[in-house]
Design an enzyme around this catalytic site. Structure first.
Site, PDB file in Angstrom:
ATOM      1  N   TYR A  39     -21.892 -19.369 -21.817  1.00 27.73           N
ATOM      2  CA  TYR A  39     -23.192 -19.657 -22.513  1.00 27.73           C
ATOM      3  C   TYR A  39     -22.336 -17.881 -23.120  1.00 27.73           C
ATOM      4  O   TYR A  39     -23.265 -18.070 -23.938  1.00 27.73           O
ATOM      5  CB  TYR A  39     -24.344 -18.897 -21.582  1.00 27.73           C
ATOM      6  CG  TYR A  39     -25.090 -18.061 -21.944  1.00 27.73           C
ATOM      7  CD1 TYR A  39     -26.212 -19.078 -23.153  1.00 27.73           C
ATOM      8  CD2 TYR A  39     -25.796 -16.994 -21.611  1.00 27.73           C
ATOM      9  CE1 TYR A  39     -26.852 -18.632 -23.556  1.00 27.73           C
ATOM     10  CE2 TYR A  39     -26.940 -16.696 -21.904  1.00 27.73           C
ATOM     11  CZ  TYR A  39     -27.791 -16.811 -23.266  1.00 27.73           C
ATOM     12  OH  TYR A  39     -28.439 -16.416 -24.037  1.00 27.73           O
ATOM     13  N   THR A  47     -27.258 -11.566 -26.202  1.00 32.32           N
ATOM     14  CA  THR A  47     -27.154 -12.158 -24.831  1.00 32.32           C
ATOM     15  C   THR A  47     -26.144  -9.960 -24.228  1.00 32.32           C
ATOM     16  O   THR A  47     -25.019 -10.196 -24.458  1.00 32.32           O
ATOM     17  CB  THR A  47     -27.241 -12.949 -23.802  1.00 32.32           C
ATOM     18  OG1 THR A  47     -27.061 -12.273 -22.450  1.00 32.32           O
ATOM     19  CG2 THR A  47     -25.801 -13.842 -24.468  1.00 32.32           C
TER      20      THR A  47
HETATM   21  N1  UFG Z   1     -33.125 -14.746  -8.379  1.00 36.08           N
HETATM   22  C1  UFG Z   1     -33.444 -14.279  -7.055  1.00 36.08           C
HETATM   23  N2  UFG Z   1     -34.785 -15.520  -6.934  1.00 36.08           N
HETATM   24  C2  UFG Z   1     -35.025 -16.530  -7.801  1.00 36.08           C
HETATM   25  C3  UFG Z   1     -34.413 -16.232  -9.353  1.00 36.08           C
HETATM   26  C4  UFG Z   1     -33.560 -15.134  -9.524  1.00 36.08           C
HETATM   27  O1  UFG Z   1     -33.609 -14.126  -6.403  1.00 36.08           O
HETATM   28  O2  UFG Z   1     -35.810 -17.993  -7.673  1.00 36.08           O
HETATM   29  C5  UFG Z   1     -31.856 -12.985  -8.441  1.00 36.08           C
HETATM   30  C6  UFG Z   1     -31.192 -13.951  -9.506  1.00 36.08           C
HETATM   31  O3  UFG Z   1     -29.526 -13.897  -8.552  1.00 36.08           O
HETATM   32  C7  UFG Z   1     -30.374 -12.521 -10.408  1.00 36.08           C
HETATM   33  C8  UFG Z   1     -31.647 -12.054 -10.469  1.00 36.08           C
HETATM   34  O4  UFG Z   1     -33.467 -12.057 -10.052  1.00 36.08           O
HETATM   35  O5  UFG Z   1     -29.944 -11.290  -9.433  1.00 36.08           O
HETATM   36  C9  UFG Z   1     -32.584 -12.220 -12.174  1.00 36.08           C
HETATM   37  O6  UFG Z   1     -32.236 -13.590 -12.321  1.00 36.08           O
HETATM   38  P1  UFG Z   1     -32.459 -14.519 -13.711  1.00 36.08           P
HETATM   39  O7  UFG Z   1     -31.868 -15.635 -13.017  1.00 36.08           O
HETATM   40  O8  UFG Z   1     -34.098 -14.189 -13.534  1.00 36.08           O
HETATM   41  O9  UFG Z   1     -31.684 -13.715 -15.003  1.00 36.08           O
HETATM   42  P2  UFG Z   1     -30.219 -13.327 -14.829  1.00 36.08           P
HETATM   43  O10 UFG Z   1     -30.264 -12.431 -14.492  1.00 36.08           O
HETATM   44  O11 UFG Z   1     -28.821 -14.772 -13.856  1.00 36.08           O
HETATM   45  O12 UFG Z   1     -30.033 -13.455 -16.727  1.00 36.08           O
HETATM   46  C10 UFG Z   1     -30.599 -12.677 -17.653  1.00 36.08           C
HETATM   47  C11 UFG Z   1     -30.986 -14.483 -18.749  1.00 36.08           C
HETATM   48  C12 UFG Z   1     -29.481 -14.834 -19.390  1.00 36.08           C
HETATM   49  C13 UFG Z   1     -29.042 -13.839 -19.240  1.00 36.08           C
HETATM   50  C14 UFG Z   1     -28.554 -13.371 -18.842  1.00 36.08           C
HETATM   51  C15 UFG Z   1     -27.263 -11.953 -18.780  1.00 36.08           C
HETATM   52  O13 UFG Z   1     -32.175 -14.889 -18.554  1.00 36.08           O
HETATM   53  O14 UFG Z   1     -29.750 -15.767 -20.631  1.00 36.08           O
HETATM   54  O15 UFG Z   1     -29.415 -12.430 -17.743  1.00 36.08           O
HETATM   55  O16 UFG Z   1     -26.551 -12.028 -17.451  1.00 36.08           O
HETATM   56  F1  UFG Z   1     -27.398 -14.673 -19.649  1.00 36.08           F
END
Ligand code: UFG
Length: 332
Positions: free
Chosen positions: A141, A117
């Site tokens: 994680y 990841t």
């Molecule tokens: N976000 C929102 N509103 C929501 C959901 C997400 O604003 O309802 C934002 C988050 O704050 C973030 C972006 O959208 O800035 C992406 O969020 P995600 O939850 O879709 O994905 P992440 O970047 O947090 O996580 C992903 C993978 C993880 C991994 C990570 C690595 O899902 O498994 O990237 O940093 F660990």
């Protein structure tokens, strides 16, 4: 010879199963169905319901199949949950991967593909971030996955095991043929949440933070379409089969989109407006995370086919609508 796909009933592993079957490979899925679905596994694959670290299961599998490679997808993946339950995450993601690597070594299974990841990078000081950057995960994680990379590196030095660890950036979209998509209830991922809001399945959505040092103040991520990601896995398998060296590679497109951009595209594709609430930052979110994406192209000859946010959103939207309406085809 068969490929053992752990987590093959889940979102990303499930797409691996489809791609392997499409390529005429023999596939054994090992999945405990804790977050995956039996209906997602085509009948052409052998489904074994069980724990990836259960040696009794392995014996049963080895009695029936000659396993040539392992693609290890099964894992816990929710970052905030990993903060709340570190021991659970280290057990599921690290301890069980260790057991699986030992299973490979003991049984002469030489090829191992590991789902790593971008979380191993933590909060990168610069973007795009390349594989040569020092990993610095900021949550259990990311640490639980980085430890597996290290374990594989050390193991490959002394045993006849080669591996490709693929560091996924933000995986999104669905099978272009409409067979599978992200189906986990209560998913927290941005594109899934936004298409659910567009379909009226939730009352609007939140943007977590608008004061980041990014062009529009919201977080930037490198969204990679799931079948493109899986194409890298099949190339990794070919590389290992040819006796290629162990590799650690980023999987992303090398460019990012902000949260606002994603939401705008979802509204445009769906033709539906929905409430967007601007709220505070979510703990642990890096401002930007964009892959240095050359190495996977150079080392594996990877060429993406769906490098287009609108197409990714279209696929996610179509799948979510099928899930909502129950009109998706059950594979078994
Ligand atoms: N976000 C929102 N509103 C929501 C959901 C997400 O604003 O309802 C934002 C988050 O704050 C973030 C972006 O959208 O800035 C992406 O969020 P995600 O939850 O879709 O994905 P992440 O970047 O947090 O996580 C992903 C993978 C993880 C991994 C990570 C690595 O899902 O498994 O990237 O940093 F660990």
């Amino acid at each position: 010879m068969a490929i053992l796909v752990t987590g093959g009933a889940g979102y990303i592993g499930g797409h691996m199963v489809l791609a392997l079957l499409d390529a005429g490979e023999e596939v054994v899925v090992l999945d405990d169905l804790s977050t995956g679905f039996a209906w997602a596994v085509p009948k052409a694959a052998h489904l074994v319901v069980g724990d990836v670290a259960d040696s009794a299961q392995w014996k049963e599998i080895l009695a029936k199949h000659r396993i040539e490679a392992i693609a290890h997808f099964a894992a816990k993946i929710v970052v905030p949950d990993s903060v709340a339950d570190p021991l659970g995450y280290y057990f599921s993601n690290t301890v069980k991967a260790r057991a699986l690597a030992e299973f490979a070594v003991r049984n002469g299974i030489k090829n191992f593909i590991f789902s790593s990841t971008a979380a191993v990078y933590g909060e990168p000081a610069v973007n795009p971030i390349f594989e040569t950057a020092q990993p610095a995960p900021i949550n259990p994680y990311g640490r639980s996955k980085l430890m597996v990379e290290w374990m594989l590196e050390d193991t490959a030095k002394v045993h006849s095991l080669s591996y490709v660890a693929l560091r996924y950036f933000n995986v999104a979209g669905a099978d272009p043929k409409g067979r599978l998509g992200q189906s986990t209830p209560n998913a927290t991922h941005l594109i899934k949440v936004a298409v659910q809001a567009a379909l009226g399945m939730r009352a609007g959505m939140d943007v977590f933070g608008t004061d980041y040092p990014t062009p529009d103040g919201t977080c930037v991520r490198d969204y990679i379409q799931v079948s493109d990601l899986i194409a890298a896995h099949l190339l990794a398998l070919g590389h290992l089969r040819r006796g290629g060296e162990s590799l650690v590679l980023n999987c992303g497109y090398g460019h990012g989109n902000s949260v606002r951009e994603v939401i705008d595209v979802v509204k445009e594709i769906s033709g539906n407006d929905f409430e967007v609430r601007l709220t505070g930052r979510r703990a642990g979110d890096p401002a930007a995370l964009v892959a240095g994406a050359q190495a996977v192209r150079e080392r594996l000859g990877w060429k993406p086919s769906y490098n287009d946010l609108a197409e990714i959103v279209r696929q996610a939207y179509r799948w979510e609508r099928k899930l909502r309406d129950g009109t998706f085809a059950r594979a078994r």
